[in-house]
Design an enzyme around this catalytic site. Structure first.
Site, PDB file in Angstrom:
ATOM      1  N   ARG A  34       0.862  -1.181   0.000  1.00 39.48           N
ATOM      2  CA  ARG A  34       0.000   0.000   0.000  1.00 39.48           C
ATOM      3  C   ARG A  34       0.905   1.239   0.000  1.00 39.48           C
ATOM      4  O   ARG A  34       2.067   1.157  -0.326  1.00 39.48           O
ATOM      5  CB  ARG A  34      -0.960  -0.060   1.191  1.00 39.48           C
ATOM      6  CG  ARG A  34      -1.787  -1.322   1.115  1.00 39.48           C
ATOM      7  CD  ARG A  34      -3.070  -1.374   1.878  1.00 39.48           C
ATOM      8  NE  ARG A  34      -3.234  -0.624   3.086  1.00 39.48           N
ATOM      9  CZ  ARG A  34      -4.368  -0.613   3.788  1.00 39.48           C
ATOM     10  NH1 ARG A  34      -5.421  -1.303   3.388  1.00 39.48           N
ATOM     11  NH2 ARG A  34      -4.473   0.086   4.890  1.00 39.48           N
ATOM     12  N   ALA A  37       4.328   1.249   2.027  1.00 43.69           N
ATOM     13  CA  ALA A  37       5.332   0.339   1.448  1.00 43.69           C
ATOM     14  C   ALA A  37       5.886   0.900   0.139  1.00 43.69           C
ATOM     15  O   ALA A  37       7.084   0.792  -0.136  1.00 43.69           O
ATOM     16  CB  ALA A  37       4.731  -1.045   1.228  1.00 43.69           C
ATOM     17  N   HIS A  38       5.017   1.523  -0.672  1.00 38.76           N
ATOM     18  CA  HIS A  38       5.487   2.144  -1.914  1.00 38.76           C
ATOM     19  C   HIS A  38       6.495   3.256  -1.609  1.00 38.76           C
ATOM     20  O   HIS A  38       7.531   3.361  -2.256  1.00 38.76           O
ATOM     21  CB  HIS A  38       4.310   2.732  -2.707  1.00 38.76           C
ATOM     22  CG  HIS A  38       3.601   1.730  -3.562  1.00 38.76           C
ATOM     23  ND1 HIS A  38       2.794   0.759  -3.041  1.00 38.76           N
ATOM     24  CD2 HIS A  38       3.601   1.549  -4.911  1.00 38.76           C
ATOM     25  CE1 HIS A  38       2.306   0.028  -4.033  1.00 38.76           C
ATOM     26  NE2 HIS A  38       2.788   0.482  -5.171  1.00 38.76           N
ATOM     27  N   LYS A  39       6.162   4.055  -0.614  1.00 37.51           N
ATOM     28  CA  LYS A  39       7.051   5.162  -0.218  1.00 37.51           C
ATOM     29  C   LYS A  39       8.405   4.605   0.231  1.00 37.51           C
ATOM     30  O   LYS A  39       9.461   5.104  -0.167  1.00 37.51           O
ATOM     31  CB  LYS A  39       6.379   5.958   0.910  1.00 37.51           C
ATOM     32  CG  LYS A  39       7.122   7.208   1.341  1.00 37.51           C
ATOM     33  CD  LYS A  39       6.235   8.030   2.284  1.00 37.51           C
ATOM     34  CE  LYS A  39       6.922   9.305   2.742  1.00 37.51           C
ATOM     35  NZ  LYS A  39       7.935   9.043   3.791  1.00 37.51           N
TER      36      LYS A  39
END
Length: 201
Positions: A34, A37-39
Site C-alpha cells: 500500500r 510500502a510504496h514510499k
C-alpha cells in the site's frame, strides 16, 4: 475477451498481449504493498539499497490482509483490494525503477501511471472489491513478510498464489486507460444532459 493464465515473474511478452477488458489469473509469487510500502520502496531506491524482494517482472497487489499467526507462520483470512488512487504518487516510479509488470487493485489509476505502463510495458488490473475471502482462497502460503513496523495492513507481504483472479485489465501496455475513457464519455454527455434538463423546464 480473452482469458490469460500467467505465471510470475511476468515477461514483456506476457504483458504486451494484454488488452483492456481481458481477464487474467496469476500463479506464482505476488507482493502486497500500500502507500507506506510504496514510499519505503522508493526510499530504498534513492539510497541505493536492495529491496527485501526482487520486483523485476513482479506483480504488486494494492491490499492489506486480515492475517493471524498460526503454527509458527501466518494465515491470510481475507485480502481484498484497496483503492489504487492512493498509490498514484508512487506507482510510475516503482514501475520504472523496479521493473514491476502488473499492478492489481481497485478503482483505477491516473495518467502518469498509464504513461509509465506504456513506456515500460506494464498493465493495471482490478480485483473485485469486497471479495477479500475469494482472494485469500487463491493464496497458498505466506512466503515472507517485510516491514511489519508499518503495521499488518501496510507491510509488504510476499505471497504464493494459484489462479489469483479473476482480474480485469483496465490499463494496458498501449497506455489505454478504461477509466479515463469513461470520464471522457461522461464529460461529452454533459451538454446533452443539460439541454435535456432545460427542455424539461
Amino acid at each position: 475477451m480473452p482469458t490469460y493464465y500467467l505465471k510470475t515473474p511476468l515477461t514483456t511478452e506476457d504483458v504486451s498481449k494484454l488488452r483492456v477488458g481481458d481477464t487474467v489469473y496469476i500463479s506464482g509469487v505476488i507482493v502486497s504493498a500500500r502507500d507506506s510500502a510504496h514510499k519505503r520502496m522508493l526510499e530504498y531506491v534513492e539510497r541505493g539499497e536492495k529491496l527485501p524482494v526482487d520486483l523485476k517482472g513482479g506483480v504488486i497487489y494494492h491490499a492489506g490482509p486480515v492475517a493471524r499467526k498460526r503454527d509458527g507462520g501466518w494465515e491470510i483470512i481475507s485480502m481484498g483490494p484497496t483503492t489504487s488512487a492512493r498509490m498514484e504518487a508512487f506507482q510510475a516510479d516503482v514501475i520504472e525503477k523496479l521493473g514491476v509488470k502488473l499492478v492489481v487493485g481497485k478503482g483505477g489509476m491516473g495518467k502518469r501511471t498509464a504513461e509509465a505502463m506504456r513506456k515500460h510495458i506494464a498493465a493495471y488490473a482490478i480485483f473485485t472489491g469486497g471479495a477479500g475471502v475469494l482472494a485469500a482462497k487463491a493464496i497458498k502460503r505466506v512466503v515472507d513478510v517485510h516491514w511489519l513496523d508499518l503495521g499488518i495492513a501496510e507491510a509488504m507481504w510476499v505471497l504464493e498464489v494459484e489462479n489469483f483472479g479473476p482480474l480485469t485489465v483496465m490499463i494496458d501496455s498501449t497506455g489505454r486507460n478504461y477509466y479515463d475513457e469513461l470520464r471522457e464519455e461522461a464529460r461529452a454527455k454533459v451538454p446533452e444532459i443539460l439541454s435535456s434538463i432545460e427542455w424539461l423546464h
